[in-house]
Design a protein around this motif. Sequence first.
Motif, PDB file in Angstrom:
ATOM      1  N   ILE A 143      -6.318  23.851   8.436  1.00  0.00           N
ATOM      2  CA  ILE A 143      -5.841  25.216   8.652  1.00  0.00           C
ATOM      3  C   ILE A 143      -6.675  26.201   7.836  1.00  0.00           C
ATOM      4  O   ILE A 143      -7.112  27.245   8.341  1.00  0.00           O
ATOM      5  CB  ILE A 143      -4.346  25.324   8.275  1.00  0.00           C
ATOM      6  N   GLU A 144      -6.919  25.866   6.572  1.00  0.00           N
ATOM      7  CA  GLU A 144      -7.678  26.773   5.706  1.00  0.00           C
ATOM      8  C   GLU A 144      -9.142  26.864   6.133  1.00  0.00           C
ATOM      9  O   GLU A 144      -9.749  27.939   6.098  1.00  0.00           O
ATOM     10  CB  GLU A 144      -7.572  26.328   4.245  1.00  0.00           C
ATOM     11  N   VAL A 145      -9.711  25.739   6.530  1.00  0.00           N
ATOM     12  CA  VAL A 145     -11.105  25.751   6.992  1.00  0.00           C
ATOM     13  C   VAL A 145     -11.236  26.596   8.256  1.00  0.00           C
ATOM     14  O   VAL A 145     -12.167  27.397   8.399  1.00  0.00           O
ATOM     15  CB  VAL A 145     -11.605  24.315   7.234  1.00  0.00           C
ATOM     16  N   ASP A 146     -10.284  26.456   9.180  1.00  0.00           N
ATOM     17  CA  ASP A 146     -10.337  27.224  10.430  1.00  0.00           C
ATOM     18  C   ASP A 146     -10.259  28.727  10.175  1.00  0.00           C
ATOM     19  O   ASP A 146     -10.756  29.523  10.978  1.00  0.00           O
ATOM     20  CB  ASP A 146      -9.201  26.800  11.357  1.00  0.00           C
ATOM     21  N   ARG A 147      -9.657  29.107   9.070  1.00  0.00           N
ATOM     22  CA  ARG A 147      -9.544  30.538   8.734  1.00  0.00           C
ATOM     23  C   ARG A 147     -10.825  31.086   8.116  1.00  0.00           C
ATOM     24  O   ARG A 147     -10.940  32.293   7.899  1.00  0.00           O
ATOM     25  CB  ARG A 147      -8.408  30.751   7.734  1.00  0.00           C
ATOM     26  N   SER A 148     -11.783  30.224   7.838  1.00  0.00           N
ATOM     27  CA  SER A 148     -12.966  30.604   7.060  1.00  0.00           C
ATOM     28  C   SER A 148     -14.213  30.701   7.926  1.00  0.00           C
ATOM     29  O   SER A 148     -14.315  30.061   8.973  1.00  0.00           O
ATOM     30  CB  SER A 148     -13.200  29.571   5.940  1.00  0.00           C
ATOM     31  N   GLU A 149     -15.161  31.487   7.465  1.00  0.00           N
ATOM     32  CA  GLU A 149     -16.454  31.607   8.131  1.00  0.00           C
ATOM     33  C   GLU A 149     -17.597  31.080   7.267  1.00  0.00           C
ATOM     34  O   GLU A 149     -18.550  30.523   7.778  1.00  0.00           O
ATOM     35  CB  GLU A 149     -16.732  33.068   8.515  1.00  0.00           C
ATOM     36  N   ILE A 150     -17.486  31.271   5.958  1.00  0.00           N
ATOM     37  CA  ILE A 150     -18.519  30.802   5.040  1.00  0.00           C
ATOM     38  C   ILE A 150     -17.852  29.940   3.967  1.00  0.00           C
ATOM     39  O   ILE A 150     -16.895  30.370   3.314  1.00  0.00           O
ATOM     40  CB  ILE A 150     -19.266  31.974   4.374  1.00  0.00           C
ATOM     41  N   ARG A 176      -9.770  14.454   9.473  1.00  0.00           N
ATOM     42  CA  ARG A 176     -10.943  14.929   8.730  1.00  0.00           C
ATOM     43  C   ARG A 176     -12.134  15.107   9.672  1.00  0.00           C
ATOM     44  O   ARG A 176     -12.867  16.093   9.576  1.00  0.00           O
ATOM     45  CB  ARG A 176     -11.297  13.961   7.603  1.00  0.00           C
ATOM     46  N   ILE A 177     -12.358  14.174  10.571  1.00  0.00           N
ATOM     47  CA  ILE A 177     -13.479  14.278  11.500  1.00  0.00           C
ATOM     48  C   ILE A 177     -13.292  15.469  12.446  1.00  0.00           C
ATOM     49  O   ILE A 177     -14.247  16.172  12.792  1.00  0.00           O
ATOM     50  CB  ILE A 177     -13.647  12.973  12.306  1.00  0.00           C
ATOM     51  N   LEU A 178     -12.043  15.726  12.839  1.00  0.00           N
ATOM     52  CA  LEU A 178     -11.745  16.876  13.695  1.00  0.00           C
ATOM     53  C   LEU A 178     -12.192  18.184  13.031  1.00  0.00           C
ATOM     54  O   LEU A 178     -12.662  19.112  13.704  1.00  0.00           O
ATOM     55  CB  LEU A 178     -10.242  16.914  13.992  1.00  0.00           C
ATOM     56  N   ARG A 179     -12.052  18.245  11.706  1.00  0.00           N
ATOM     57  CA  ARG A 179     -12.438  19.447  10.969  1.00  0.00           C
ATOM     58  C   ARG A 179     -13.913  19.775  11.153  1.00  0.00           C
ATOM     59  O   ARG A 179     -14.327  20.934  11.081  1.00  0.00           O
ATOM     60  CB  ARG A 179     -12.138  19.253   9.482  1.00  0.00           C
ATOM     61  N   GLN A 180     -14.724  18.773  11.426  1.00  0.00           N
ATOM     62  CA  GLN A 180     -16.168  18.977  11.507  1.00  0.00           C
ATOM     63  C   GLN A 180     -16.593  19.786  12.733  1.00  0.00           C
ATOM     64  O   GLN A 180     -17.728  20.242  12.814  1.00  0.00           O
ATOM     65  CB  GLN A 180     -16.882  17.620  11.466  1.00  0.00           C
ATOM     66  N   GLN A 181     -15.668  19.992  13.666  1.00  0.00           N
ATOM     67  CA  GLN A 181     -15.968  20.868  14.802  1.00  0.00           C
ATOM     68  C   GLN A 181     -16.306  22.280  14.326  1.00  0.00           C
ATOM     69  O   GLN A 181     -17.012  23.020  15.014  1.00  0.00           O
ATOM     70  CB  GLN A 181     -14.787  20.899  15.766  1.00  0.00           C
ATOM     71  N   TRP A 182     -15.796  22.637  13.164  1.00  0.00           N
ATOM     72  CA  TRP A 182     -16.069  23.955  12.569  1.00  0.00           C
ATOM     73  C   TRP A 182     -17.566  24.190  12.434  1.00  0.00           C
ATOM     74  O   TRP A 182     -18.040  25.326  12.568  1.00  0.00           O
ATOM     75  CB  TRP A 182     -15.383  24.011  11.204  1.00  0.00           C
ATOM     76  N   LEU A 183     -18.323  23.126  12.184  1.00  0.00           N
ATOM     77  CA  LEU A 183     -19.763  23.239  11.972  1.00  0.00           C
ATOM     78  C   LEU A 183     -20.518  23.665  13.232  1.00  0.00           C
ATOM     79  O   LEU A 183     -21.666  24.087  13.148  1.00  0.00           O
ATOM     80  CB  LEU A 183     -20.334  21.899  11.482  1.00  0.00           C
ATOM     81  N   HIS A 184     -19.888  23.544  14.369  1.00  0.00           N
ATOM     82  CA  HIS A 184     -20.567  23.828  15.636  1.00  0.00           C
ATOM     83  C   HIS A 184     -20.121  25.155  16.248  1.00  0.00           C
ATOM     84  O   HIS A 184     -20.386  25.416  17.418  1.00  0.00           O
ATOM     85  CB  HIS A 184     -20.316  22.674  16.615  1.00  0.00           C
ATOM     86  N   GLN A 185     -19.463  25.974  15.435  1.00  0.00           N
ATOM     87  CA  GLN A 185     -18.998  27.263  15.925  1.00  0.00           C
ATOM     88  C   GLN A 185     -19.881  28.387  15.394  1.00  0.00           C
ATOM     89  O   GLN A 185     -20.242  28.401  14.217  1.00  0.00           O
ATOM     90  CB  GLN A 185     -17.542  27.490  15.504  1.00  0.00           C
ATOM     91  N   ARG A 186     -20.215  29.305  16.265  1.00  0.00           N
ATOM     92  CA  ARG A 186     -21.110  30.408  15.924  1.00  0.00           C
ATOM     93  C   ARG A 186     -20.533  31.243  14.776  1.00  0.00           C
ATOM     94  O   ARG A 186     -19.335  31.526  14.730  1.00  0.00           O
ATOM     95  CB  ARG A 186     -21.331  31.300  17.146  1.00  0.00           C
ATOM     96  N   GLY A 187     -21.419  31.644  13.880  1.00  0.00           N
ATOM     97  CA  GLY A 187     -21.015  32.502  12.764  1.00  0.00           C
ATOM     98  C   GLY A 187     -20.576  31.753  11.528  1.00  0.00           C
ATOM     99  O   GLY A 187     -20.328  32.362  10.490  1.00  0.00           O
ATOM    100  N   HIS A 188     -20.475  30.430  11.608  1.00  0.00           N
ATOM    101  CA  HIS A 188     -20.052  29.631  10.457  1.00  0.00           C
ATOM    102  C   HIS A 188     -21.275  29.126   9.686  1.00  0.00           C
ATOM    103  O   HIS A 188     -22.288  28.770  10.292  1.00  0.00           O
ATOM    104  CB  HIS A 188     -19.217  28.434  10.905  1.00  0.00           C
ATOM    105  N   VAL A 189     -21.148  29.085   8.367  1.00  0.00           N
ATOM    106  CA  VAL A 189     -22.199  28.506   7.523  1.00  0.00           C
ATOM    107  C   VAL A 189     -21.537  27.680   6.426  1.00  0.00           C
ATOM    108  O   VAL A 189     -20.645  28.173   5.715  1.00  0.00           O
ATOM    109  CB  VAL A 189     -23.101  29.584   6.880  1.00  0.00           C
TER     110      VAL A 189
END
Length: 284
Positions: free
Chosen positions: A106-113, A156-169
């Motif tokens: 939840i917290e990771v999904d709320r973040s961009e950097i 945990r592996i599901l969280r890694q989808q965040w890495l493939h979203q535009r604007g995230h670093v």
Amino acid sequence: MSTDYQQAREALGIRLRELRLGAAGGRLTGPQLAQRLGWPHSKIYKLEGGRQTATSDDLRAWARAVGHPDASDELVARLRGFESHIRSWRRQLAAGHRPVQDVWNIEVDRSEIIYAWEESVIPGMLQTADYARAIFLRYAELYGSVRDTEEAVRTRILRQQWLHQRGHVFHALVWEAALHALVCSPVALTAQLDRLAGMIGMDTVQLGIIPLGASLRIPTANGFWILDDRLVIAEDWHAEIWLDDADSVTTYQRVWNTLDESAVYGADAQNLITRAQRSLNPRA
């Protein structure tokens, strides 16, 4: 235990003492209140002195015993206010590792950097399933927690989808020791290093590695994550520490930046990974 946490616990203790001395029907001594509650009288003074953390049930019982049941909500709110920053592993893992991973997602999904520093393991956002599985099993054994390993790995592996979203670093900083630490089987570590090498060059991942022989301006202490400029999550053996005040976030960002001065990136980071791979398989 943090100074802020201890000060908040002591402040709660002072409030408990005020309620005891202002009890409905007249002031109560510590032993008198202990008798009403069926507690050892030492518990009264530990709670009032900030040497023991009350539970929500303790606080409600205290409020009733001193004749001020209306104070229950205030006391519980105080407790939640400072406990939310110190999340003990004992309480968090009571239902297993999966719920902890859900909260992180939840917290990771709320973040961009995101900035992460890990001195002994590969960051969770970059872990393979086998590596993550080994980590969860090690901690389940250490804490005697529920073994919901496969559910935790999937989350945990599901969280890694965040890495493939535009604007995230994801700015990941790792000590070289983590590349060699056999917290899993050599086979799992080999696959993990392959995955790590493949992350170099991704536009959403900036992977820095601090060589073992690098000159350090500060010690390589415990790992932590900074989510945007709003939250720091640091780990200790007894608890996760969540810090959302601006001063703490600024301090941890300064720590990350200072460690980063000793890191290498790109081809130099790739060479360190290759060295770790060869140490696992000298004939490669």
